[in-house]
Design a protein around this motif. Structure first.
Motif, mmCIF file in Angstrom:
data_model
loop_
_atom_site.group_PDB
_atom_site.id
_atom_site.type_symbol
_atom_site.label_atom_id
_atom_site.label_comp_id
_atom_site.label_asym_id
_atom_site.label_seq_id
_atom_site.Cartn_x
_atom_site.Cartn_y
_atom_site.Cartn_z
ATOM 1 N N ARG A 1 0.856 -1.182 0.000
ATOM 2 C CA ARG A 1 0.000 0.000 0.000
ATOM 3 C C ARG A 1 0.893 1.234 0.000
ATOM 4 N NH1 ARG A 1 -4.922 1.806 4.082
ATOM 5 N NH2 ARG A 1 -5.286 3.782 3.040
ATOM 6 N N TYR A 2 0.704 2.083 -1.008
ATOM 7 C CA TYR A 2 1.525 3.270 -1.175
ATOM 8 C C TYR A 2 0.863 4.481 -0.521
ATOM 9 C CZ TYR A 2 4.468 0.670 -4.373
ATOM 10 O OH TYR A 2 5.337 -0.245 -4.898
ATOM 11 N N HIS A 3 1.633 5.568 -0.416
ATOM 12 C CA HIS A 3 1.117 6.810 0.168
ATOM 13 C C HIS A 3 0.337 7.634 -0.855
ATOM 14 C CE1 HIS A 3 3.190 6.371 3.979
ATOM 15 N NE2 HIS A 3 4.307 6.092 3.333
ATOM 16 N N PHE A 4 0.233 7.172 -2.066
ATOM 17 C CA PHE A 4 -0.439 7.907 -3.133
ATOM 18 C C PHE A 4 -1.296 6.927 -3.934
ATOM 19 C CE2 PHE A 4 3.875 6.742 -4.227
ATOM 20 C CZ PHE A 4 3.709 5.993 -5.366
ATOM 21 N N CYS A 5 -2.203 7.445 -4.733
ATOM 22 C CA CYS A 5 -3.069 6.598 -5.550
ATOM 23 C C CYS A 5 -2.281 6.067 -6.745
ATOM 24 C CB CYS A 5 -4.289 7.380 -6.029
ATOM 25 S SG CYS A 5 -5.380 7.832 -4.681
ATOM 26 N N LEU A 6 -2.513 4.823 -7.078
ATOM 27 C CA LEU A 6 -1.772 4.162 -8.151
ATOM 28 C C LEU A 6 -2.520 4.274 -9.480
ATOM 29 C CD1 LEU A 6 -0.765 0.915 -6.261
ATOM 30 C CD2 LEU A 6 0.640 2.920 -6.693
ATOM 31 N N PRO A 7 -1.807 4.205 -10.603
ATOM 32 C CA PRO A 7 -2.463 4.254 -11.914
ATOM 33 C C PRO A 7 -3.011 2.880 -12.306
ATOM 34 C CG PRO A 7 -0.096 4.207 -12.194
ATOM 35 C CD PRO A 7 -0.354 4.283 -10.718
#
Length: 151
Positions: A113-119
């Motif tokens: 899980r990243y700190h930003f939205c994924l493409p």
């Protein structure tokens, strides 16, 4: 050869200022007790269902006091004494928002899980999985522990 289209200038409707409309104030002459929606938000307040009581004129209309400001950059002024505190979300609402954000921020391949939205719509995975490189540790959130047993 195709001709380039000329961009038409937006027609500005001139409406004479009357007593039937909301009172209008220039940016430097706003009376005490009236603030914009953004200023209400900074004070953790909301209009509380009340309509605006005045219009904050844009900079360009300050030179034409006899005309009403109809530009989209005008602001609405609300009374501070009628404002109410912002509603706080319930725990169930916060949990639902966190689950929705987790779905947008978690890679389906590596489960990070990243700190930003994924493409996800265009790539389908994170950039690290797409390029085959290892991501830097500061960009993702460590997954929760699988086993919480001491032994």
């Amino acid at each position: 050869m195709a001709r380039t289209r000329r961009k038409r200038r937006r027609e500005i409707k001139r409406v004479p200022r009357t007593d039937a409309t909301l009172p209008e104030h220039d940016r430097s002459a706003v009376p005490d007790g009236l603030i914009t929606r953004r200023q209400l938000r900074d004070l953790n307040l909301s209009p509380g269902g009340h309509d605006p009581v005045a219009v904050l004129r844009c900079k360009g209309c300050a030179y034409q006091p006899e005309w009403s400001c109809t530009h989209p950059t005008r602001g609405w002024l609300y009374r501070v004494d009628l404002a109410q505190p912002k509603r706080t979300p319930t725990l169930a609402q916060e949990r639902a928002l966190d689950r929705a954000m987790a779905a947008r921020q978690t890679c389906p391949e590596c489960k990070r899980r990243y700190h930003f939205c994924l493409p996800l719509r265009t790539q389908g995975c994170c950039n690290a999985c797409n390029t085959g490189r290892e991501p830097t540790p500061g960009t993702y959130i460590d997954p929760p522990a699988k086993h919480l047993l001491a032994a």
